[in-house]
Design an enzyme around this catalytic site. Structure first.
Site, short mmCIF file in Angstrom:
data_model
loop_
_atom_site.label_atom_id
_atom_site.label_comp_id
_atom_site.label_asym_id
_atom_site.label_seq_id
_atom_site.Cartn_x
_atom_site.Cartn_y
_atom_site.Cartn_z
N GLN A 48 -38.05 -60.55 21.87
CA GLN A 48 -39.37 -60.54 21.23
C GLN A 48 -40.27 -60.31 22.14
O GLN A 48 -40.11 -60.66 23.30
CB GLN A 48 -39.51 -61.70 20.27
CG GLN A 48 -39.28 -63.05 21.14
CD GLN A 48 -40.70 -63.47 21.52
OE1 GLN A 48 -41.63 -63.02 21.77
NE2 GLN A 48 -40.58 -64.80 22.31
N SER A 104 -46.30 -62.53 22.57
CA SER A 104 -47.30 -63.11 23.34
C SER A 104 -47.91 -61.99 24.41
O SER A 104 -47.13 -61.30 24.86
CB SER A 104 -46.82 -64.56 24.11
OG SER A 104 -46.61 -65.35 23.05
N SER A 148 -38.67 -63.71 25.30
CA SER A 148 -37.51 -64.25 25.36
C SER A 148 -36.56 -63.32 25.30
O SER A 148 -36.53 -62.44 24.54
CB SER A 148 -37.08 -65.50 24.65
OG SER A 148 -37.80 -65.16 22.92
N GLU A 192 -39.36 -67.22 12.18
CA GLU A 192 -39.21 -67.93 13.46
C GLU A 192 -39.50 -69.45 13.10
O GLU A 192 -38.78 -70.24 13.73
CB GLU A 192 -40.01 -67.12 14.54
CG GLU A 192 -39.77 -67.73 15.84
CD GLU A 192 -40.83 -67.14 16.78
OE1 GLU A 192 -40.54 -67.66 17.80
OE2 GLU A 192 -41.92 -66.64 16.53
N ASN A 197 -47.28 -77.10 18.16
CA ASN A 197 -47.46 -78.19 16.83
C ASN A 197 -48.75 -78.38 16.54
O ASN A 197 -48.89 -78.83 15.50
CB ASN A 197 -46.66 -79.31 17.41
CG ASN A 197 -45.12 -79.12 17.13
OD1 ASN A 197 -44.79 -77.79 16.99
ND2 ASN A 197 -44.11 -80.11 17.38
N GLU A 198 -49.56 -78.43 17.41
CA GLU A 198 -51.07 -78.54 17.14
C GLU A 198 -51.41 -77.73 16.10
O GLU A 198 -52.16 -77.77 15.01
CB GLU A 198 -51.96 -78.59 18.42
CG GLU A 198 -51.78 -79.67 19.33
CD GLU A 198 -50.31 -79.73 20.00
OE1 GLU A 198 -50.09 -78.60 20.34
OE2 GLU A 198 -49.84 -80.83 20.39
#
Lengths: 293, 380, 293, 380
Positions: B125, B128, B160, B243, B361-362
């Site tokens: 992928q 980013s 990744s 994802e 997670n934020e």
């Protein structure tokens, strides 16, 4: 009652910090991890020159220095050489000591004179197979007792645990400093990451944990009491791990790489969490001592 | 409301269990992102494909076996319980394939999916960018139209599998004047093409699990645009949902981990750690049951929305807590990273990435608060 | 496998919710707490009319109803009357049952027919001194076994624990709903409190905990397995308490008063945390059952 | 660096310990904010004052005994260890008095402090307003200049002790044109004065620990302005620092609580709860040691800054965790609120207010992040 560091103790911390700040510790650690000890030994030589090897009799000074050693994530058998070996009557330059069951392996036994505490006996160690720590700069080796060299004392283990508590506080502080700096500069969604309340609160929690663990470490250095040492270690290891988790989280993916200095401190905290006694063992030691009131 | 597996599913489960019992390597393979481990993982994937187990939910024609979501879940349970190798094809099968099914042309599916199922192509992928971590819309890499295709330029990071993979997929800004979510296009591209440079990045564990990808006028044919040009954001979000949601993290990982944790605790049943062991086991059950609920809803025509974020928050925290507990149980050996003790250390390191990747997670908590609870949007 | 509520079950939940939404539950609870049971009994009468008293044989329907009863913080011996008494073969309208040691006191024994399970025996209870629960709407009484009326079954305790799990999920959901509404309206520092990331994250964590506890409760209703019931209770009580803490925190001082409906739900969660078995007991029951694999 | 108490401090400790052993009521007093408990608590304060123990750090002339901060800490340790009554005078002694020492006139000190020390006046705080909870600067209640004094009007809320207290202190907007922190003046006022209406508010435990105060042209003489008119914010902030910091929560509460928790655990030594008991005990030690460090710094001329926020975050979370653990150890009796089991339930309810009052912990974390860690200010 005066529960504060003296001017001399603060100066000692400052001088260790200044010396370590001038070194590229990430490079030192990476080369140490690869078995190239030269830059690390050079650094330890310079630390010796400012007296850190001569503090075994001065527990407060020891914890002051170990907080700085942790803060910079210095590799090497530092607890063993500066605190444990002297407490066992071992003289000489660089030493490493296994103290099973809490310290079953000898750190950096390929570069330091290896010893093992076998019950009441201090023995030279016969070095066996290397083991891989999650911290690549911690080179561990299996050891077996060899030649008898002296009689062991319980204080050696405790002073090791005490120094490790200080080292953990320092590691936590170093992680917090790096994280605070990073989030002030790093921008996402059009603003510094450090403006986000979630990021602020993660790091504020770390600061609180560290600020309240440090007095326990200082008090344990003053009293030398085994309960105080275990209490300090419990709080210090929890605070350092909280720091490591928070620092990783606010760094994001870049903190998850070996290319970033932060990760070396994180891996060291991760390794030290279970070295020198588990948290469970230390907590049990605290509560057991409270039974006998 | 029932939890019973029907006869067909049980039969499938037995087939999978038997196959795995026969084929799973006795000793764990080297890490899949290592030079040594990558080809071995590709070979493992080919074996799976031969048994039509590499992508069970896909249509038969692409290499799957038209399995239901429940069968997929059963497959995953068995897969993890057997301690089978990590899925080096996961980026493709879990992320890209869903997008191809939703937005791809027949030609693209025919060309891409069978090769993916057989691990002829392993996909990375490429979401980013250096200045766009969790903020995927901040993409700067650009696509310029040229004869018969596009020229891609720019830099991707945290890709990744990219250290060893064959191909990659990601977003590029095809309209240089557009901002944020607009003017993006979804591309598949060849990591061996002229103009591509891959720089592996060592993860915490020392293995180059991700990489930077530098692109310098890399030609990509029109056929490798997924969805319409300029529609990349919408196309990508279906994949991102996957994802973060159902297909990336199956309950099997946590069920198997929790069972192993209980076994580890039995070997040294310290009551002071018992509650954490119990909570990990309960958490794994909860995750599995929640997934069964999701599958049931999907089977009745429901869709996945912001619950992907709810999902991700839960499994990522469970995974860390479960592995934390295991390392604590291992005592002084908890710091070891070698083959002894098996797997816990690498599992812990992997778990630590959970709260970061696929949207921190934020960010997920913001999504949950705003989209599920209806709290006011705020830009902080 | 179909792990989802049926249309009928959803409609049952909706009808209970609609009925309870039309009542002023805070006033009902305050009067119940003061020993004035009339409005509460009236409400229970209306619940009986829509069939909630006839679900003892249908555990999934029971948990569906108990989630709604919790969501509205309905007072009264509901678990005892709707689930436990029927499982013990006790018939009649409103009953309360003590099941020592986990349920040592009888709830609302001044308004419901009191029973106590004494080993294998189900007995009428002789009611002793009243006790003060932290939840003022839970009126507890000491009891002693009186006249024998039947033989006890373990299922009675378990179905009580199951219903309590559902009630806790409902309480947590009610607290989360109130908190979400409050922070959307309440302004501080010139904006809705709900815009602050810290507030968002508190409430998001509550939602996650509740969403993953509910399937455990549903599964426990399906299987009736003791391990599943305890697992559900552990997760439900933790989630409800997280909800209570978060709701109080985002409400601020107003949540700390009896004048605010939120506080009645908070106090009920606080009381229920240790009723029907402690978390430690339930966790032990789960892990013990896993030993025997 | 040493932790030894000198002979003078030890002598003081023994005096306090002996006095408490003789005077602390065998049965706990009723809650101090109840009709029955309030006069009994006032009487208790008078006994303390007779022994010069009600405000040990104050100068002798005002009723104190010029005790050092260390002696104060020792006093508090002994006080909590003896299970002595809650301090109904705390608002005055801990909050208002510090402000009077910093900003009051000699006349104000002479008039106010001795009566406060003897509990002739019990003080309520009046910080919050309905639209100004944690945002103290949003004050709307106003002060209008009149002959020889001011007229106060408006509404205060969450005023602790106000249900029964004699007097109160708080901020009023004396310059109607000024915004936020400007144009505020610090007043002391009589709760029995004409125009004052007090509406008690029942707390979680059913006791009216705080109240609303409605003011309708309440006359206050110029002598009861603390500091200069318009300077109220600066004056109040020194008190707020104290409320959040050193003087409000002494280590004694946590030390005594932790010792009682350890005893409770001994009575039923469940190893599954052992670690939480241990952590509470360690936390109490940490808090005491941290306070000793603060005292040492203050003795050498240091000042308190944002560490008040660090401090408040720690004790408020410790207090909740400690009481949570105790209730869990009590099993089914953990829900009881009467005299049996003694004190844990009311202690838990009180602890739950800690993360809220005197500035919520969310605000404290912002303060720590911005003022200690130097993170960028953001308005969320």
């Amino acid at each position: 009652m005066r529960f504060a560091l003296s001017t001399e103790q603060k100066e000692l911390a400052a001088s260790v910090h200044a010396l370590l700040s001038s070194a590229d510790l990430q490079a030192v650690a990476a080369r140490w991890a690869a078995g190239d000890h030269e830059p690390g030994l050079d650094l330890l030589g310079r630390l010796a020159k400012i007296g850190v090897t001569e503090l075994a009799e001065f527990p407060v000074e020891l914890v002051v220095v170990f907080e700085e050693l942790g803060r910079h994530a210095v590799p090497g058998p530092l607890i063993e050489s500066y605190a444990v070996a002297p407490a066992l009557g071992i003289t000489g330059d660089l030493a490493t000591v296994a103290l099973p069951p809490h310290v079953p392996y000898a750190l950096d036994a390929d570069v330091a004179a290896p010893y093992v505490v076998d019950g009441d006996a201090v023995c030279r160690a016969e070095v066996g197979a290397p083991l891989t720590s999650v911290d690549p700069a911690r080179r561990l080796f299996e050891v077996r007792p060899g030649e008898w060299v002296g009689t062991a004392s319980d204080e050696a283990l405790d002073v090791g645990m005490l120094c490790q508590s200080a080292q953990l506080i320092g590691l936590g502080r170093g992680l917090l400093d790096r994280a605070s700096e990073y989030v002030t500069q790093r921008r996402q969604f059009g603003r510094p990451v450090g403006e986000f309340q979630a990021v602020k609160h993660h790091l504020a929690n770390v600061l609180v944990a560290l600020e309240f663990a440090r007095p326990l470490v200082h008090a344990a250095a003053v009293t030398g009491d085994t309960r105080d040492i275990s209490a300090a270690r419990v709080a210090a290891a929890d605070a350092a791990w909280l720091a490591a988790r928070a620092a990783l989280q606010v760094h994001g993916a870049i903190g998850y790489t070996r290319e970033h200095a932060m990760s070396w401190a994180l891996l060291k905290v991760k390794a030290l969490r279970s070295a020198w006694g588990t948290q469970t063992w230390h907590r049990r030691r605290v509560l057991t001592s409270l039974r006998s009131r | 409301m029932d939890l019973d597996l029907d006869a067909k599913t049980l039969e499938f489960r037995d087939e999978v269990r038997d196959w795995l019992a026969e084929h799973v390597p006795r000793d764990p393979l080297p890490p899949m992102d290592s030079d040594e481990g990558f080809p071995l993982h590709r070979e493992w994937e080919r074996g799976l494909a031969e048994a039509r187990l590499s992508a069970v939910t896909w249509p038969y024609e692409y290499g799957g076996r038209d399995a239901s979501l429940l069968e997929w879940l059963v497959f995953e349970d068995e897969y993890y319980a057997a301690g089978a190798p990590s899925r080096v094809s996961a980026n493709g099968i879990a992320l890209l394939a869903s997008t191809l099914f939703a937005f791809g042309t027949d030609e693209q599916r025919d060309r891409v999916l069978p090769r993916m199922a057989r691990a002829d192509d392993i996909w990375a992928q490429a979401w980013s960018e250096p200045e766009a971590g969790s903020d995927l819309a901040a993409v700067r890499s650009r696509a310029t139209k040229t004869d018969g295709g596009w020229l891609l330029s720019g830099q991707k990071t945290w890709s990744s599998r990219a250290s060893h993979a064959d191909r990659a997929f990601g977003l590029f800004r095809s309209d240089p004047g557009a901002q944020r979510h607009r003017g993006l296009t979804y591309f598949m591209f060849d990591l061996r093409a002229d103009g591509v440079t891959v720089r592996p990045i060592q993860q915490l564990d020392g293995v180059p699990g991700f990489a930077e990808i530098f692109l310098d006028d890399v030609f990509v044919p029109d056929d490798d645009v997924l969805g319409a040009p300029g529609e990349g954001w919408r196309v990508a979000m279906t994949t991102a949902g996957n994802e973060r949601g159902l297909t990336l993290r199956s309950p099997g990982r946590f069920m198997a981990g929790a069972e192993r944790l209980v076994d580890l605790w039995h070997a040294n049943p310290d009551p002071r750690v018992a509650d954490r062991v119990t909570d990990a086991w309960i958490g794994a059950q909860a995750y599995r049951l929640y997934t069964l609920g999701t599958i049931s809803r999907l089977a009745e025509g429901g869709t996945l929305g912001a619950e992907s974020s709810v999902n991700k928050l839960f499994w990522s925290e469970l995974d860390v807590a479960l592995h934390d507990t295991a390392l604590d149980l291992l005592g002084a050996d908890g710091e070891l990273a070698g083959p002894r003790p098996p797997g816990w250390q690498s599992g812990h390191l992997f778990a630590l990435s959970g709260p970061i990747y696929a949207g921190t997670n934020e960010i997920q908590r913001n999504v949950v608060a705003e989209r599920v609870l209806g709290l006011p949007r705020g830009d902080r």
